[in-house]
Motif scaffolding. Structure first.
Motif, PDB file in Angstrom:
ATOM      1  N   LEU A  41       0.847  -1.195   0.000  1.00 49.05           N
ATOM      2  CA  LEU A  41       0.000   0.000   0.000  1.00 49.05           C
ATOM      3  C   LEU A  41       0.883   1.245   0.000  1.00 49.05           C
ATOM      4  CD1 LEU A  41      -3.162   0.601   2.103  1.00 49.05           C
ATOM      5  CD2 LEU A  41      -1.453   2.364   1.848  1.00 49.05           C
ATOM      6  N   ALA A  42       1.871   1.274   0.875  1.00 54.16           N
ATOM      7  CA  ALA A  42       2.766   2.438   0.965  1.00 54.16           C
ATOM      8  C   ALA A  42       3.506   2.656  -0.355  1.00 54.16           C
ATOM      9  CB  ALA A  42       3.751   2.262   2.112  1.00 54.16           C
ATOM     10  N   ALA A  43       3.916   1.561  -0.989  1.00 51.80           N
ATOM     11  CA  ALA A  43       4.639   1.662  -2.258  1.00 51.80           C
ATOM     12  C   ALA A  43       3.756   2.198  -3.378  1.00 51.80           C
ATOM     13  CB  ALA A  43       5.208   0.301  -2.647  1.00 51.80           C
ATOM     14  N   SER A  44       2.441   2.080  -3.221  1.00 47.91           N
ATOM     15  CA  SER A  44       1.524   2.569  -4.254  1.00 47.91           C
ATOM     16  C   SER A  44       1.309   4.083  -4.163  1.00 47.91           C
ATOM     17  CB  SER A  44       0.171   1.854  -4.144  1.00 47.91           C
ATOM     18  OG  SER A  44      -0.566   2.320  -3.024  1.00 47.91           O
ATOM     19  N   LEU A  45       1.802   4.673  -3.088  1.00 47.53           N
ATOM     20  CA  LEU A  45       1.644   6.117  -2.880  1.00 47.53           C
ATOM     21  C   LEU A  45       2.856   6.867  -3.425  1.00 47.53           C
ATOM     22  CD1 LEU A  45       0.513   5.961   0.862  1.00 47.53           C
ATOM     23  CD2 LEU A  45      -0.962   6.328  -1.121  1.00 47.53           C
ATOM     24  N   PRO A  46       2.684   8.154  -3.744  1.00 48.98           N
ATOM     25  CA  PRO A  46       3.862   8.961  -4.084  1.00 48.98           C
ATOM     26  C   PRO A  46       4.839   8.930  -2.895  1.00 48.98           C
ATOM     27  CG  PRO A  46       1.838  10.166  -4.566  1.00 48.98           C
ATOM     28  CD  PRO A  46       1.442   8.916  -3.827  1.00 48.98           C
ATOM     29  N   ASP A  47       6.116   9.063  -3.171  1.00 51.67           N
ATOM     30  CA  ASP A  47       7.162   8.889  -2.165  1.00 51.67           C
ATOM     31  C   ASP A  47       6.913   9.708  -0.898  1.00 51.67           C
ATOM     32  OD1 ASP A  47       9.646   7.686  -1.347  1.00 51.67           O
ATOM     33  OD2 ASP A  47      10.549   9.679  -1.607  1.00 51.67           O
ATOM     34  N   TYR A  48       6.590  10.987  -1.037  1.00 48.45           N
ATOM     35  CA  TYR A  48       6.398  11.830   0.149  1.00 48.45           C
ATOM     36  C   TYR A  48       5.193  11.364   0.968  1.00 48.45           C
ATOM     37  CZ  TYR A  48       2.486  14.332  -2.012  1.00 48.45           C
ATOM     38  OH  TYR A  48       1.274  14.640  -2.566  1.00 48.45           O
ATOM     39  N   ARG A  49       4.117  10.940   0.297  1.00 45.55           N
ATOM     40  CA  ARG A  49       2.934  10.448   1.020  1.00 45.55           C
ATOM     41  C   ARG A  49       3.214   9.107   1.679  1.00 45.55           C
ATOM     42  NH1 ARG A  49      -2.286   9.966  -2.034  1.00 45.55           N
ATOM     43  NH2 ARG A  49      -2.992   9.331   0.021  1.00 45.55           N
ATOM     44  N   SER A  50       4.011   8.290   1.027  1.00 42.33           N
ATOM     45  CA  SER A  50       4.361   6.988   1.572  1.00 42.33           C
ATOM     46  C   SER A  50       5.096   7.144   2.900  1.00 42.33           C
ATOM     47  CB  SER A  50       5.232   6.227   0.570  1.00 42.33           C
ATOM     48  OG  SER A  50       5.654   5.011   1.118  1.00 42.33           O
TER      49      SER A  50
END
Length: 99
Positions: A41-50
């Motif tokens: 899930l975290a990897a599916s987010l943009p880097d800063y949001r992750s």
């Protein structure tokens, strides 16, 4: 949330309620599988949001209300976008309250 996502969410919720009413056993999920799904899930987010998501999740018990709400919103909205088996891992952990 799109209409298709809402339908999936309500269908999943209905299945969980039906299982509880029928006293079916909870299908447990290995902690490692849930952790893998969270990382997916975290990897599916943009880097800063992750980075923010993972930090907020790690500190969820002490986070302020704004960060808690943002983290929970992310889990609920992004889980629907994950492929199986990750979607199932998180859904089972959420419905069994074993995150």
């Amino acid at each position: 949330m799109s209409a298709a996502e809402a339908k999936t969410w309500f269908t999943t919720s209905q299945s969980a309620i039906d299982a509880q009413l029928r006293n079916l056993p909870i299908i447990s999920v290995a902690k490692e599988d849930v952790q893998l799904a969270i990382l997916k899930l975290a990897a599916s987010l943009p880097d800063y949001r992750s980075k923010i998501f993972l930090s907020n999740l790690e500190n969820i018990r002490t986070a302020n209300d704004e960060n808690r709400c943002a983290t929970v919103r992310t889990v609920f909205s992004q889980t629907l976008l994950l492929p199986e088996p990750y979607q199932g891992y998180l859904a089972r952990s959420l419905f069994s309250l074993k995150i």
